[in-house]
Design an enzyme around this catalytic site. Structure first.
Site, mmCIF file in Angstrom:
data_model
loop_
_atom_site.group_PDB
_atom_site.id
_atom_site.type_symbol
_atom_site.label_atom_id
_atom_site.label_comp_id
_atom_site.label_asym_id
_atom_site.label_seq_id
_atom_site.Cartn_x
_atom_site.Cartn_y
_atom_site.Cartn_z
ATOM 1 N N TYR A 179 -9.121 14.095 -7.358
ATOM 2 C CA TYR A 179 -8.250 13.515 -8.378
ATOM 3 C C TYR A 179 -7.486 14.604 -9.126
ATOM 4 O O TYR A 179 -6.271 14.528 -9.305
ATOM 5 C CB TYR A 179 -9.099 12.701 -9.355
ATOM 6 C CG TYR A 179 -8.306 11.929 -10.386
ATOM 7 C CD1 TYR A 179 -7.657 10.746 -10.051
ATOM 8 C CD2 TYR A 179 -8.216 12.384 -11.699
ATOM 9 C CE1 TYR A 179 -6.934 10.036 -11.001
ATOM 10 C CE2 TYR A 179 -7.500 11.684 -12.659
ATOM 11 C CZ TYR A 179 -6.865 10.503 -12.302
ATOM 12 O OH TYR A 179 -6.147 9.806 -13.243
ATOM 13 N N LYS A 201 -3.399 15.313 -9.245
ATOM 14 C CA LYS A 201 -2.670 15.205 -10.504
ATOM 15 C C LYS A 201 -1.961 16.519 -10.853
ATOM 16 O O LYS A 201 -0.854 16.507 -11.413
ATOM 17 C CB LYS A 201 -3.610 14.767 -11.623
ATOM 18 C CG LYS A 201 -4.119 13.335 -11.467
ATOM 19 C CD LYS A 201 -2.985 12.332 -11.388
ATOM 20 C CE LYS A 201 -3.472 10.904 -11.341
ATOM 21 N NZ LYS A 201 -2.362 9.916 -11.326
ATOM 22 N N ASP A 208 0.873 -1.163 0.000
ATOM 23 C CA ASP A 208 0.000 0.000 0.000
ATOM 24 C C ASP A 208 0.915 1.220 0.000
ATOM 25 O O ASP A 208 1.596 1.498 0.997
ATOM 26 C CB ASP A 208 -0.891 -0.008 1.243
ATOM 27 C CG ASP A 208 -1.872 1.152 1.282
ATOM 28 O OD1 ASP A 208 -1.676 2.149 0.540
ATOM 29 O OD2 ASP A 208 -2.841 1.094 2.063
ATOM 30 N N VAL A 209 0.964 1.951 -1.109
ATOM 31 C CA VAL A 209 1.938 3.031 -1.241
ATOM 32 C C VAL A 209 1.689 4.174 -0.265
ATOM 33 O O VAL A 209 2.573 5.012 -0.052
ATOM 34 C CB VAL A 209 1.985 3.586 -2.683
ATOM 35 C CG1 VAL A 209 2.447 2.511 -3.658
ATOM 36 C CG2 VAL A 209 0.644 4.184 -3.098
ATOM 37 N N ASN A 212 2.917 4.827 -10.497
ATOM 38 C CA ASN A 212 1.645 4.699 -11.209
ATOM 39 C C ASN A 212 0.431 4.531 -10.309
ATOM 40 O O ASN A 212 -0.685 4.835 -10.728
ATOM 41 C CB ASN A 212 1.746 3.507 -12.166
ATOM 42 C CG ASN A 212 0.420 3.084 -12.740
ATOM 43 O OD1 ASN A 212 -0.146 3.755 -13.591
ATOM 44 N ND2 ASN A 212 -0.101 1.958 -12.251
#
Length: 274
Positions: free
Chosen positions: A179, A183, A83-84, A110
């Protein structure tokens, strides 16, 4: 450590793989259990890279590795449940890469999540906002930081990081505040890492992807909300085209860098007025 190795095969690759004049050959791909991450991992494995596949579900990582049986048999595929957003998991992932392969030439940053779709900003729960930020931004930072440490210390020094941005790093979709914000933040992360990596032969770039055909974009083909309030079907492109672009960026010599690349379905409503 919370990272759990689900498959450990083969022996470390030679440390000279990243030397000047030789193509890099050892990579970490996060979010490798599906979508773009799976496609990139498969492309790299089929091209002779050794790849550590990271993701939250062990079974999907193993499915990805199984798409390239010879890579599993030869020890070039390593699956690490990660889990990053958890620092201990990220530490365990990169420790596993050091133990298994000896060096790191590429991080494809990613892993990401869109969060709840179609929720107006005034109704978005804070927990949902936090989950997207933790995965998309904090996770990318933690992985980049770990990669920096390893690339700086290894011999030969250096390596490459490619962050997965998005068309949403340029323009938003309706009801996508978390989101889109993450980004846009990734673009700043990419620029800062690129600058800070110069003294250590660490090249950092970003790929901004629009409408690659994955599970996440299935809704594009049934109609998705546009800025004018209408629903419209949007074209998608083969995710393999994204994977080939990432490999091209990855296999450049460290003296050259694709700082930003935009790869999108040609007719998607992005350029112009839609």
């Amino acid at each position: 450590m919370n990272a759990e190795r689900t498959e450990r095969t083969g022996h470390p690759t030679g440390a000279d793989d990243g030397a000047a004049g030789a193509p890099p050959r050892t990579a970490v791909v996060t979010g490798a259990g599906s979508g773009i991450g799976r496609s990139v991992a498969v492309e790299l494995l089929r091209s002779g890279w050794s790849v550590a596949l990271a993701g939250r579900r062990a079974e999907t990582l193993e499915e990805t590795a199984g798409l390239v049986p010879d890579a599993v048999e030869s020890g070039r595929a390593l699956c690490v449940r990660t889990d990053v957003a958890r620092p201990d998991d990220v530490e365990g992932l990169f420790a596993a890469v050091r133990d298994e392969f000896g060096r790191l030439d590429l991080l494809f940053n990613n892993a990401g999540t869109f969060g709840p779709g179609g929720v107006p900003v005034e109704e978005l729960p804070y927990d949902a906002w936090r989950h997207v930020v933790d995965t998309n931004l904090n996770g990318a930072f933690l992985c980049a930081q770990a990669a920096f440490r390893q690339m700086k210390e290894q011999e030969p020094q250096g390596g490459r990081i490619i962050n997965n941005g998005s068309i949403s790093a340029h323009v938003p979709r309706p009801h996508s505040v978390a989101y889109t914000a993450t980004k846009h933040a990734l673009t700043g992360l990419t620029k800062s890492l690129s600058l800070d990596g110069r003294p250590y032969r660490i090249a950092v770039g970003q790929i901004d992807i629009g409408n690659a055909a994955t599970d996440m974009t299935e809704r594009m083909q049934s109609g998705i909300l546009q800025a004018n309030g209408e629903l419209a079907v949007e074209p998608v492109m083969d995710v393999a085209d994204v994977a080939r672009t990432v490999r091209h960026m990855a296999e450049l010599p460290l003296g050259a860098n694709v700082q930003f690349a935009t790869v999108l379905a040609t007719a998607m409503p992005y350029v112009g007025r839609g």
